[in-house]
Design a protein around this motif. Sequence first.
Motif, short mmCIF file in Angstrom:
data_model
loop_
_atom_site.label_atom_id
_atom_site.label_comp_id
_atom_site.label_asym_id
_atom_site.label_seq_id
_atom_site.Cartn_x
_atom_site.Cartn_y
_atom_site.Cartn_z
N PRO A 1 0.82 -1.22 0.00
CA PRO A 1 0.00 0.00 0.00
C PRO A 1 0.85 1.27 0.00
O PRO A 1 1.85 1.36 0.72
N GLU A 2 0.46 2.21 -0.87
CA GLU A 2 1.10 3.52 -0.98
C GLU A 2 2.54 3.47 -1.49
O GLU A 2 3.28 4.43 -1.34
N ARG B 1 -0.86 0.80 -5.40
CA ARG B 1 -2.00 0.29 -4.64
C ARG B 1 -2.23 1.23 -3.47
O ARG B 1 -1.32 1.45 -2.64
N ALA B 2 -3.42 1.82 -3.42
CA ALA B 2 -3.77 2.74 -2.33
C ALA B 2 -4.09 1.94 -1.07
O ALA B 2 -4.33 0.73 -1.13
N PHE B 3 -4.14 2.62 0.06
CA PHE B 3 -4.48 1.95 1.33
C PHE B 3 -5.85 1.31 1.26
O PHE B 3 -6.08 0.28 1.88
N ASP B 4 -6.78 1.90 0.48
CA ASP B 4 -8.13 1.31 0.37
C ASP B 4 -8.19 0.17 -0.63
O ASP B 4 -9.23 -0.41 -0.87
N GLY B 5 -7.05 -0.18 -1.26
CA GLY B 5 -6.98 -1.29 -2.19
C GLY B 5 -7.13 -0.91 -3.65
O GLY B 5 -6.94 -1.74 -4.53
N THR B 6 -7.44 0.36 -3.94
CA THR B 6 -7.59 0.81 -5.32
C THR B 6 -6.25 0.71 -6.04
O THR B 6 -5.21 1.05 -5.50
N THR C 1 -2.38 12.31 -1.61
CA THR C 1 -3.56 12.95 -2.19
C THR C 1 -3.36 14.46 -2.18
O THR C 1 -2.63 15.00 -1.35
N PRO D 1 -5.99 11.22 -5.71
CA PRO D 1 -4.78 10.42 -5.51
C PRO D 1 -3.69 10.84 -6.50
O PRO D 1 -3.96 10.99 -7.70
#
Length: 117
Positions: free
Chosen positions: A24-25, A41-46, A69, A74
């Motif tokens: 993540p990140e 990959r963002a922390f929310d999984g995107t 962000t 993002p």
Amino acid sequence: MTVLSEELEQAGWTPVCSYTDLLPERGVCALVGGRQIALFRAFDGTLFAIGNRDPFSGAHVLSRGIMGTRAGEPVVASPMHKQAFSLVTGVCLDDPATAVPTYPVRLTGETVEVGTG
């Protein structure tokens, strides 16, 4: 390369890595269809995929940039001169006349795939 990978590439998708390989990140670089792609990959999984070449320096380093962000968008900040690029549109938020390519990205099972067509 397996037959399945060849079929996916012909369908316009290239398997790149396992989802768990992306921290993540943090960004990673992959060679897809002869192009360097920066995956995030963002922390929310995107998942996001953009071109890895920083248009201001010419260096292929965006995968090494700092993800964050700006006004809820993002972004990744280039490690060279710190310009922020939208991970959604590829547009540079510091110079909207400049952009990097974006690519479709999806998760199939546990495999991250990048669109090539």
